[in-house]
Write a protein that holds these residues in place. Structure first.
Motif, PDB file in Angstrom:
ATOM      1  N   SER A 202      34.286  40.175  41.053  1.00 25.86           N
ATOM      2  CA  SER A 202      33.024  40.805  41.475  1.00 25.86           C
ATOM      3  C   SER A 202      32.556  40.267  42.818  1.00 25.86           C
ATOM      4  O   SER A 202      32.083  41.017  43.669  1.00 25.86           O
TER       5      SER A 202
ATOM      6  N   VAL B 284      39.565  46.712  39.688  1.00 23.53           N
ATOM      7  CA  VAL B 284      39.525  47.286  41.032  1.00 23.53           C
ATOM      8  C   VAL B 284      40.848  48.002  41.248  1.00 23.53           C
ATOM      9  O   VAL B 284      41.911  47.435  40.984  1.00 23.53           O
TER      10      VAL B 284
ATOM     11  N   HIS C 208      37.690  46.880  50.138  1.00 25.59           N
ATOM     12  CA  HIS C 208      36.413  47.450  49.707  1.00 25.59           C
ATOM     13  C   HIS C 208      35.566  47.876  50.905  1.00 25.59           C
ATOM     14  O   HIS C 208      34.990  48.963  50.905  1.00 25.59           O
TER      15      HIS C 208
ATOM     16  N   ARG D 288      32.152  43.472  37.804  1.00 26.46           N
ATOM     17  CA  ARG D 288      33.297  44.374  37.980  1.00 26.46           C
ATOM     18  C   ARG D 288      34.503  43.742  37.317  1.00 26.46           C
ATOM     19  O   ARG D 288      34.855  42.600  37.599  1.00 26.46           O
TER      20      ARG D 288
ATOM     21  N   LEU E 134      35.952  51.362  42.142  1.00 25.55           N
ATOM     22  CA  LEU E 134      35.362  50.463  41.154  1.00 25.55           C
ATOM     23  C   LEU E 134      34.846  51.288  39.986  1.00 25.55           C
ATOM     24  O   LEU E 134      34.443  52.431  40.158  1.00 25.55           O
TER      25      LEU E 134
ATOM     26  N   CYS F  31      39.237  51.191  48.021  1.00 21.82           N
ATOM     27  CA  CYS F  31      39.358  50.784  46.630  1.00 21.82           C
ATOM     28  C   CYS F  31      38.319  51.523  45.807  1.00 21.82           C
ATOM     29  O   CYS F  31      37.335  52.027  46.339  1.00 21.82           O
TER      30      CYS F  31
ATOM     31  N   VAL G  55      34.301  41.845  45.927  1.00 21.36           N
ATOM     32  CA  VAL G  55      33.867  43.172  46.374  1.00 21.36           C
ATOM     33  C   VAL G  55      32.363  43.247  46.611  1.00 21.36           C
ATOM     34  O   VAL G  55      31.867  44.270  47.061  1.00 21.36           O
TER      35      VAL G  55
END
Length: 99
Positions: free
Chosen positions: A72, A83, A13, A80, A20, A18, A75
């Motif tokens: 979550s 991913v 991240h 979230r 999201l 990545c 990242v």
């Protein structure tokens, strides 16, 4: 050992490797940029079906991992549930750590 993959997700991240969000992940799967998709185990049934069907269609590997809070935190964003890892090196390392 199980949480080591979360460190790699955090690195990916920070390296901007990545994506999201459901829409961004589906676009990356369709454009074949995603190397690996990680789904939280408490994701909703519609989101799970949509993302896993796209992964099957475009032959992208995916894993069901910890809950949304753990993913979550890895990242640094809240709520979230998925991913997509875009870099092949990060994806290979995460797959090896997950087994």
């Amino acid at each position: 050992m199980k949480n080591n993959y979360l460190n790699i997700v955090g690195l990916a991240h920070r390296a901007r490797q990545c994506s999201l969000g459901e829409d961004a992940i589906v676009q990356d799967i369709q454009k074949r940029r995603a190397e690996l998709v990680l789904l939280a185990n408490d994701v909703g049934p519609r989101t799970r079906k949509k993302i896993t069907n796209k992964c099957h269609t475009f032959d992208i590997p995916y894993n069901i991992v910890d809950d949304r809070d753990t993913l979550s935190n890895a990242v640094g964003k809240s709520q979230r549930v998925a991913v997509a890892i875009l870099d092949a090196g990060f994806a290979t390392k995460i797959k090896s750590l997950l087994g």
